[in-house]
Motif scaffolding. Structure first.
Motif, PDB file in Angstrom:
ATOM      1  N   PHE A 404       0.809  -1.221   0.000  1.00 24.04           N
ATOM      2  CA  PHE A 404       0.000   0.000   0.000  1.00 24.04           C
ATOM      3  C   PHE A 404       0.838   1.264   0.000  1.00 24.04           C
ATOM      4  O   PHE A 404       0.489   2.248  -0.625  1.00 24.04           O
ATOM      5  N   PHE A 405       1.912   1.253   0.770  1.00 22.87           N
ATOM      6  CA  PHE A 405       2.564   2.534   1.054  1.00 22.87           C
ATOM      7  C   PHE A 405       3.909   2.717   0.370  1.00 22.87           C
ATOM      8  O   PHE A 405       4.496   3.787   0.468  1.00 22.87           O
ATOM      9  N   ARG A 432       2.434   3.272  -7.703  1.00 25.02           N
ATOM     10  CA  ARG A 432       1.391   3.616  -6.731  1.00 25.02           C
ATOM     11  C   ARG A 432       1.480   5.097  -6.414  1.00 25.02           C
ATOM     12  O   ARG A 432       2.504   5.720  -6.583  1.00 25.02           O
ATOM     13  N   ASN A 433       0.404   5.608  -5.870  1.00 20.05           N
ATOM     14  CA  ASN A 433       0.384   6.980  -5.377  1.00 20.05           C
ATOM     15  C   ASN A 433       0.909   7.977  -6.406  1.00 20.05           C
ATOM     16  O   ASN A 433       1.822   8.752  -6.137  1.00 20.05           O
TER      17      ASN A 433
END
Ligand code: HEM
Lengths: 455, 284
Positions: A404-405, A432-433
């Motif tokens: 996720f991070f 991601r992000n």
């Protein structure tokens, strides 16, 4: 292509599809509700009488295995499908991800540059080498050191951060399989059992959940003492503890006082304080005075026994109450005057030792002490899979945090001679992000302009 | 000063913050939004201090336990968690309008606890006397709180996107809805909040399992509470996968987030209040 392979292909695609994952997750969520609404593992009588179920409903639910649904064939099959889906997906996708990480594309072609959502183009002057060094230094300062490749008179720079972030998903998915394996190990090689030990005695076997067959331990467990304490006022138990001793071949090898939330572990088995109860008959200590002679004795003995008192008579303890009519501990006794007939039973109170005087009998009986024996109830488990489950849980959390991070970020740069000056083209992606990465890239773009374009 | 006084301050502050956020939507004044945020911080500090004092009060009564032992204490801790997650999101994303949709969860929690729940400090039964209780409750509630924020944001999304589709022309929406963050930002915040909540819930389930294993020798026994927490976990896992790989964003993601939070609330309250009732209907 033959018909057979295409069927296999379709089956493979079916098991690899994320649509299947989502359907399974939703099915697991909805079917799990059943077992929370229908109480599990009661007897037929309890379902029909206590829960007021008709016979028809009972039979239907029984055939659908709703009364032990989490171990039903269809629920286990759903879990199995879940695992197969996970394995197939990983097998299909992992090699590609492995390649992205281990053999990164060092040279991006024009087609790739067109697809990047983060792009920058700058035209500058100077030698190719000096531009390469400037860009390289900028990337090293602001991002990370790039790999430089020279090809067809162009310089290609590639820099990446956190490529391992790609593996977070796989760690997470693997962790779920590990938890499944741990649960299966526990189911196959472990068991749950229970045993009651009367204070002062020992056991060398425990009882399986069916309560029929003893499982030998190979050692002995003694319960030397059991204590229960209550909160003041009201009978909420505060704590109960058992002092356990493990003996092997008559030799003490381990001693521990266990309580709820603090079990004893020995040779792969864990003994939990689960319950307790009163056991056997209490032991009493009385003071008895013969009224006529004034002679006083103290006698000790168990319930039902005849305890010799002066004048050839005997005292017989009949029963015990821990709190008789709110007067505290009391014993019911009778006196056999020597003719082998029980006299009328009467009650003596521990807290009021002189009270019996008022009965006006031949003897004045005072209860000094009564000790109720307890047994301690232990639940016993053997679960060799539990460590596997914990490893899986750890990986689940670690893997999902990474997934996720953490974000795999990549930047490509090509430096090429133009008809006039040197062209610098830069493209970047994050897996991601993206919004945060775009902010970062806009900064980098500014720095690139500041470094390369003379004002 | 006692903890109950501070809990009153907390409740009033959360109410005031909620009203001030609504005022902000109407007035569009940044000063009012700042005021609302300051009130949130005041309420949060009062909430923190109140929980701390209650902890001391229990110790003074001879109960060595964290203030997480009954429904009252868990609800005020839930309100505290919602504020923590909300304020962190506020520090990072500075989308003030969200306060109007998140503070009601905290306020209604507090007012319910104050009015309806038994606030006496009671000793824990032996089964609950464990540090695992503390770890378990904290991780679960941080997860629940993140899901509450996601749910509030999703409601805003659905309101705004509905209006946007009705006004056929491309002109930006004015009025109160104009104060909402853009639908893109709302959608992203929904996802970000769930991304925080999901690992927390996973940790909550795992610490619960670890505790059950330590206290009773089984890490999983499919009791209704455990099962419902797993149901919630499945729903959010489905949310994440639908998003990662099938591009479920926007309206569908918002509904799934609201469904997830409904299941969360059922897991937290419904299992005790509804299912236990179901289970006892035939009992003596
Ligand atoms: C803690 C739980 C889970 C987390 C955090 C998680 C995370 C993820 C993530 C981040 C992806 C996206 C991969 C990408 O976009 O590159 C993914 C994909 C996927 N997940 Fe999960 N997952 C979890 C549980 C599960 C479970 C229980 C299944 C059950 C079958 C599953 C099956 C899949 C499949 C089939 C994919 C697509 C394959 C792929 O993109 O590599 N996941 N998961």
């Amino acid at each position: 292509m033959s018909k057979q392979t295409s069927f296999v292909d379709r089956l493979w695609d079916f098991f690899c599809s994320v649509k299947l994952t989502i359907v399974i997750l939703i099915l697991l969520a909805t079917t799990s509700i059943i077992g929370t609404v229908i109480q599990q593992n009661l007897s037929q009588q309890e379902y029909m009488q206590k829960l007021g179920m008709s016979e028809k409903t009972y039979n239907l639910f029984h055939s659908l295995q709703f009364f032990d649904m989490y171990h039903s064939y269809w629920f286990l099959a759903l879990m199995g499908l879940f695992a197969v889906n996970l394995i197939c997906c990983s097998i299909k996708r992992f090699p590609r991800v492995w390649k992205i990480v281990r053999e990164p594309v060092l040279v991006a072609d024009d087609g790739m540059y067109r697809t990047f959502s983060n792009r920058a183009e700058v035209v500058t002057t100077g030698s190719l080498e000096s531009v390469r060094d400037k860009v390289s230094k900028l990337l090293t300062d602001k991002f990370t050191a790039p790999v430089v490749t020279e090809q067809d008179g162009h310089f290609h720079l590639f820099a990446q951060k956190a490529p391992y972030a790609r593996f977070g998903v796989y760690v997470t998915h693997l962790s779920i399989l590990i938890i499944f394996v741990g649960a299966m190990i526990g189911n196959i090689w472990g068991y749950k059992a229970f045993v009651n030990i009367v204070e002062g005695t020992f056991v060398d076997a425990v009882w399986g959940r069916n309560g029929q067959t003893p499982i030998p331990l190979g050692y002995e467990i003694y319960c030397e003492n059991f204590e229960v304490t209550f909160y003041e006022g009201g009978g909420r138990p505060k704590d109960y503890t058992s002092e356990l001793v493990v003996k092997e071949n008559g030799k003490e090898v381990l001693r521990k006082t266990i309580e709820v939330n603090d079990p004893l572990q020995y040779k792969g088995l864990t003994f939990y304080q689960a319950s307790y109860g009163q056991s056997g008959t209490p032991t009493y200590r009385f003071r008895v005075q013969e009224r006529a002679s004034g002679e006083t004795v103290e006698v000790v003995g168990q319930q039902g026994k005849h305890l010799a008192i002066p004048g050839g008579a005997s005292l017989i303890p009949l029963g015990y109450a821990s709190n008789h009519m709110d007067f505290g501990p009391a014993a019911q006794v009778s006196i056999d005057a020597g003719d082998h007939a029980h006299g009328n039973p009467f009650v003596v109170l521990q807290k009021f030792p002189e009270f019996d005087d008022r009965r006006g009998g031949d003897y004045i009986v005072s209860l000094l002490e009564a000790e109720q024996g307890y047994y301690t109830g232990l639940s016993v488990t053997k679960d060799p899979g539990v460590w596997v489950v914990w490893i899986g849980c750890f990986l689940l959390v670690a893997g999902s945090m990474i997934a996720f991070f953490m974000s795999h970020r990549r930047i490509w740069v090509v430096i090429q001679p133009l008809e006039e000056g040197v062209g610098v083209k830069c493209g970047a992606i994050a897996h991601r992000n993206q919004p945060a990465f775009t902010l970062f890239f806009d900064e980098l773009k500014k720095d690139l302009n500041d470094t390369l374009v003379e004002k | 000063m006692s903890s109950s006084l501070l809990f009153n301050v907390t409740t009033i502050a959360y109410f005031a913050a909620m009203v001030t956020f609504l005022l902000y939507l109407v007035s569009k004044s940044d000063k009012i939004a700042l005021g609302a945020t300051v009130i949130c911080w005041v309420g949060f500090l009062a909430n923190t201090a109140a929980i701390g004092m209650r902890w001391q009060e229990a110790y003074a009564m001879g109960f060595e336990q964290a203030p997480l032992s009954n429904l009252y204490e868990s609800v005020v801790f839930f309100a505290w968690s919602i504020l923590l997650i909300y304020l962190l999101f506020d520090l990072k994303y500075k989308q003030r309008a969200i306060g109007a949709f998140v503070m009601p969860f905290a306020f209604f929690g507090m007012i319910w606890a104050q009015w309806d729940l038994d606030a006496t400090i009671q000793p824990l039964v032996p089964a609950l006397q464990s540090n695992w209780l503390t770890y378990h409750v904290i991780t679960c509630f941080l997860g629940y709180a993140a899901f509450a924020v996601a749910c509030g944001v999703s409601i805003m999304y659905l309101i705004k996107v509905g209006k946007e589709e009705k006004s056929a022309d491309e002109s930006p929406i004015g009025g109160i809805l104009g104060m909402f963050p853009s639908v893109k930002v709302l959608d992203d915040l929904n996802y970000k909040a769930i991304m925080v909540g999901f690992p927390m819930l996973s940790l909550g389930i795992i610490t619960g399992a670890a505790w059950a294993n330590y206290a009773w020798g089984t890490y999983w026994s499919w009791d209704p509470k455990e099962t419902w927490s797993l149901i919630v976990w499945f729903i959010y896992a489905a949310f994440l996968h639908a998003r990662f790989t099938r591009g479920w964003v926007g309206r569908r993601a918002a509904w799934l987030s609201i469904l997830g939070f409904a299941a969360t609330i059922f897991c937290y309250l419904g299992v005790n209040l509804v299912l236990s009732g179901l289970h006892s209907y035939g009992g003596a």
